[in-house]
Write a protein that holds these residues in place. Sequence first.
Motif, PDB file in Angstrom:
ATOM      1  N   ASP A 162       4.766  12.411  -3.453  1.00 41.25           N
ATOM      2  CA  ASP A 162       4.456  10.981  -3.502  1.00 41.25           C
ATOM      3  C   ASP A 162       3.343  10.708  -4.521  1.00 41.25           C
ATOM      4  OD1 ASP A 162       6.223  10.966  -1.430  1.00 41.25           O
ATOM      5  OD2 ASP A 162       4.822  10.245   0.088  1.00 41.25           O
ATOM      6  N   PHE A 163       3.425   9.546  -5.171  1.00 46.05           N
ATOM      7  CA  PHE A 163       2.477   9.255  -6.255  1.00 46.05           C
ATOM      8  C   PHE A 163       2.152   7.766  -6.279  1.00 46.05           C
ATOM      9  CE2 PHE A 163       1.588   8.537 -10.871  1.00 46.05           C
ATOM     10  CZ  PHE A 163       0.517   9.407 -10.999  1.00 46.05           C
ATOM     11  N   ASP A 164       0.849   7.478  -6.230  1.00 47.95           N
ATOM     12  CA  ASP A 164       0.357   6.100  -6.294  1.00 47.95           C
ATOM     13  C   ASP A 164       0.219   5.744  -7.779  1.00 47.95           C
ATOM     14  OD1 ASP A 164      -0.977   3.708  -6.117  1.00 47.95           O
ATOM     15  OD2 ASP A 164      -2.525   4.444  -4.737  1.00 47.95           O
ATOM     16  N   VAL A 165       1.185   4.985  -8.319  1.00 51.52           N
ATOM     17  CA  VAL A 165       1.345   4.860  -9.769  1.00 51.52           C
ATOM     18  C   VAL A 165       0.086   4.317 -10.445  1.00 51.52           C
ATOM     19  CG1 VAL A 165       2.714   3.782 -11.607  1.00 51.52           C
ATOM     20  CG2 VAL A 165       3.841   4.602  -9.518  1.00 51.52           C
ATOM     21  N   PHE A 166      -0.519   3.278  -9.880  1.00 51.34           N
ATOM     22  CA  PHE A 166      -1.707   2.687 -10.503  1.00 51.34           C
ATOM     23  C   PHE A 166      -2.990   2.939  -9.702  1.00 51.34           C
ATOM     24  CE2 PHE A 166       1.670  -0.093 -12.365  1.00 51.34           C
ATOM     25  CZ  PHE A 166       1.466   0.279 -13.687  1.00 51.34           C
ATOM     26  N   GLY A 167      -2.907   3.749  -8.665  1.00 51.53           N
ATOM     27  CA  GLY A 167      -4.100   4.081  -7.874  1.00 51.53           C
ATOM     28  C   GLY A 167      -4.602   2.940  -7.018  1.00 51.53           C
ATOM     29  N   ASP A 168      -3.776   1.897  -6.829  1.00 52.10           N
ATOM     30  CA  ASP A 168      -4.229   0.750  -6.025  1.00 52.10           C
ATOM     31  C   ASP A 168      -3.261   0.436  -4.882  1.00 52.10           C
ATOM     32  OD1 ASP A 168      -2.040  -0.273  -7.322  1.00 52.10           O
ATOM     33  OD2 ASP A 168      -3.087  -1.967  -8.264  1.00 52.10           O
ATOM     34  N   SER A 169      -2.365   1.363  -4.591  1.00 51.95           N
ATOM     35  CA  SER A 169      -1.373   1.241  -3.507  1.00 51.95           C
ATOM     36  C   SER A 169      -0.306   0.174  -3.754  1.00 51.95           C
ATOM     37  CB  SER A 169      -2.044   0.954  -2.147  1.00 51.95           C
ATOM     38  OG  SER A 169      -2.967   1.958  -1.838  1.00 51.95           O
ATOM     39  N   SER A 170      -0.270  -0.404  -4.946  1.00 58.03           N
ATOM     40  CA  SER A 170       0.716  -1.466  -5.188  1.00 58.03           C
ATOM     41  C   SER A 170       2.119  -0.904  -5.446  1.00 58.03           C
ATOM     42  CB  SER A 170       0.281  -2.329  -6.370  1.00 58.03           C
ATOM     43  OG  SER A 170       0.195  -1.540  -7.551  1.00 58.03           O
ATOM     44  N   LEU A 171       2.176   0.222  -6.116  1.00 60.71           N
ATOM     45  CA  LEU A 171       3.468   0.866  -6.405  1.00 60.71           C
ATOM     46  C   LEU A 171       3.349   2.320  -5.986  1.00 60.71           C
ATOM     47  CD1 LEU A 171       4.424  -0.307 -10.035  1.00 60.71           C
ATOM     48  CD2 LEU A 171       5.238  -1.210  -7.859  1.00 60.71           C
ATOM     49  N   HIS A 172       4.137   2.690  -4.993  1.00 61.16           N
ATOM     50  CA  HIS A 172       4.040   4.054  -4.479  1.00 61.16           C
ATOM     51  C   HIS A 172       5.392   4.730  -4.616  1.00 61.16           C
ATOM     52  CE1 HIS A 172       0.671   5.965  -2.117  1.00 61.16           C
ATOM     53  NE2 HIS A 172       1.499   6.956  -2.333  1.00 61.16           N
ATOM     54  N   LEU A 173       5.442   5.749  -5.459  1.00 61.35           N
ATOM     55  CA  LEU A 173       6.681   6.501  -5.624  1.00 61.35           C
ATOM     56  C   LEU A 173       6.783   7.521  -4.497  1.00 61.35           C
ATOM     57  CD1 LEU A 173       9.102   6.724  -7.537  1.00 61.35           C
ATOM     58  CD2 LEU A 173       7.830   8.406  -8.850  1.00 61.35           C
ATOM     59  N   LEU A 174       7.947   7.556  -3.853  1.00 61.25           N
ATOM     60  CA  LEU A 174       8.117   8.359  -2.631  1.00 61.25           C
ATOM     61  C   LEU A 174       9.190   9.416  -2.831  1.00 61.25           C
ATOM     62  CD1 LEU A 174       8.291   5.206  -0.364  1.00 61.25           C
ATOM     63  CD2 LEU A 174       6.340   6.765  -0.498  1.00 61.25           C
ATOM     64  N   LYS A 175       8.907  10.589  -2.363  1.00 57.03           N
ATOM     65  CA  LYS A 175       9.863  11.684  -2.478  1.00 57.03           C
ATOM     66  C   LYS A 175      10.926  11.531  -1.376  1.00 57.03           C
ATOM     67  CE  LYS A 175       9.824  16.691  -3.070  1.00 57.03           C
ATOM     68  NZ  LYS A 175       8.959  17.838  -3.383  1.00 57.03           N
ATOM     69  N   THR A 176      12.153  11.289  -1.771  1.00 51.07           N
ATOM     70  CA  THR A 176      13.241  11.118  -0.785  1.00 51.07           C
ATOM     71  C   THR A 176      14.466  11.917  -1.239  1.00 51.07           C
ATOM     72  OG1 THR A 176      13.824   9.014  -1.896  1.00 51.07           O
ATOM     73  CG2 THR A 176      12.505   8.857   0.106  1.00 51.07           C
ATOM     74  N   GLY A 178      17.721  14.697  -1.510  1.00 53.29           N
ATOM     75  CA  GLY A 178      18.954  14.919  -0.748  1.00 53.29           C
ATOM     76  C   GLY A 178      20.169  14.422  -1.513  1.00 53.29           C
ATOM     77  N   HIS A 179      20.099  13.169  -1.962  1.00 50.97           N
ATOM     78  CA  HIS A 179      21.180  12.675  -2.833  1.00 50.97           C
ATOM     79  C   HIS A 179      21.218  13.526  -4.094  1.00 50.97           C
ATOM     80  CE1 HIS A 179      24.010  10.037  -4.708  1.00 50.97           C
ATOM     81  NE2 HIS A 179      23.160   9.664  -5.652  1.00 50.97           N
ATOM     82  N   THR A 180      20.025  13.742  -4.671  1.00 50.25           N
ATOM     83  CA  THR A 180      19.821  14.756  -5.711  1.00 50.25           C
ATOM     84  C   THR A 180      18.519  15.472  -5.354  1.00 50.25           C
ATOM     85  OG1 THR A 180      18.530  13.270  -7.118  1.00 50.25           O
ATOM     86  CG2 THR A 180      20.931  13.331  -7.501  1.00 50.25           C
ATOM     87  N   PRO A 181      18.229  16.605  -6.019  1.00 48.08           N
ATOM     88  CA  PRO A 181      17.002  17.334  -5.665  1.00 48.08           C
ATOM     89  C   PRO A 181      15.728  16.526  -5.908  1.00 48.08           C
ATOM     90  CG  PRO A 181      18.508  18.756  -6.861  1.00 48.08           C
ATOM     91  CD  PRO A 181      19.088  17.373  -6.936  1.00 48.08           C
ATOM     92  N   GLY A 182      15.736  15.621  -6.903  1.00 42.50           N
ATOM     93  CA  GLY A 182      14.527  14.860  -7.220  1.00 42.50           C
ATOM     94  C   GLY A 182      14.675  13.378  -6.970  1.00 42.50           C
ATOM     95  N   GLU A 183      15.543  12.999  -6.056  1.00 42.89           N
ATOM     96  CA  GLU A 183      15.709  11.571  -5.734  1.00 42.89           C
ATOM     97  C   GLU A 183      14.383  10.999  -5.234  1.00 42.89           C
ATOM     98  OE1 GLU A 183      18.560   9.467  -5.725  1.00 42.89           O
ATOM     99  OE2 GLU A 183      17.419   7.831  -4.840  1.00 42.89           O
ATOM    100  N   SER A 184      14.065   9.772  -5.677  1.00 44.20           N
ATOM    101  CA  SER A 184      12.837   9.127  -5.212  1.00 44.20           C
ATOM    102  C   SER A 184      13.094   7.659  -4.908  1.00 44.20           C
ATOM    103  CB  SER A 184      11.722   9.260  -6.256  1.00 44.20           C
ATOM    104  OG  SER A 184      12.089   8.623  -7.455  1.00 44.20           O
ATOM    105  N   SER A 185      12.174   7.076  -4.145  1.00 41.34           N
ATOM    106  CA  SER A 185      12.201   5.655  -3.804  1.00 41.34           C
ATOM    107  C   SER A 185      10.874   5.053  -4.239  1.00 41.34           C
ATOM    108  CB  SER A 185      12.380   5.469  -2.293  1.00 41.34           C
ATOM    109  OG  SER A 185      13.572   6.092  -1.843  1.00 41.34           O
TER     110      SER A 185
END
Length: 261
Positions: A162-176, A178-185
């Motif tokens: 998981d990665f907080d794109v701008f460090g302010d919790s507004s955009l959080h990339l989430l590891k999800t 299964g569909h592919t090895p690096g699928e994210s939300s």
Amino acid sequence: MPNGTATKMWALPNATLTVPQSLLAHGGADELVEIPCPAYLIEHPKGLVLFDTGCHPAAADDPVGHWGPFAEALQINYPKELLLDRQIQALGYKMDDIKYVIVSHLHLDHTGYLHAFPNAKFLIMENELRYAYWPDTHLRDVFVFKDIVPTRNFDWLELQGDFDVFGDSSLHLLKTPGHTPGESSLYVHLPNRSILLVGDTLHLRMQFDTLAGMPLDTDPAQSSLSIQRIKALRDLHEASVWISHDPEDWVEFPHAPAPIE
Ligand SMILES: [Zn+2]
């Protein structure tokens, strides 16, 4: 903990594909459904972000030529006005205005415009790029080298979780995965609502009940866990879930030129 917001978001229409519901989810019917393949443009004080990039313009004129024989199963409909560059320009932006491109995964209906952002920073979960270059044999037609190879020297940041794109919790990339090895939300916190863009972690709402993935998933057990993770995050953050390919979601949420705020 900082609590920032993205300013607004637009859902950009792109091609549609027409496929059996059973290709989208285990337990789906044989009937054909026309599904959207949107991209999302997100405005944040620190820069413009694009989540997913739709289908390649060459697939509009010659789907089999660009995608290979798998295209015949997808029945693409791709009017010229829905090309991604035209959608972005219609909102008053240039392609070069986009600072960050986030890719949920590298299937062919998400990689069409990767090549168009040579100056952007690209974010993706680890293992996705490597897997796309050498997928399991029975899944290789869903990845298109012609979309991915031109980006080999682009500025890719591969994330381990998981990665907080701008460090302010507004955009959080989430590891999800299964569909592919690096699928994210991507969790998007807007001024008036929060939305979970789940990429292809789910394809249809019925999967919230079945907890089952779809036939092209690389790891069905991981898919099921990721669907459960999305459900838990939805409830925890009181967020709306937007399933990119679900036709009902496309109707329910506003899309460009209308912004979501
Ligand atoms: Zn996919």
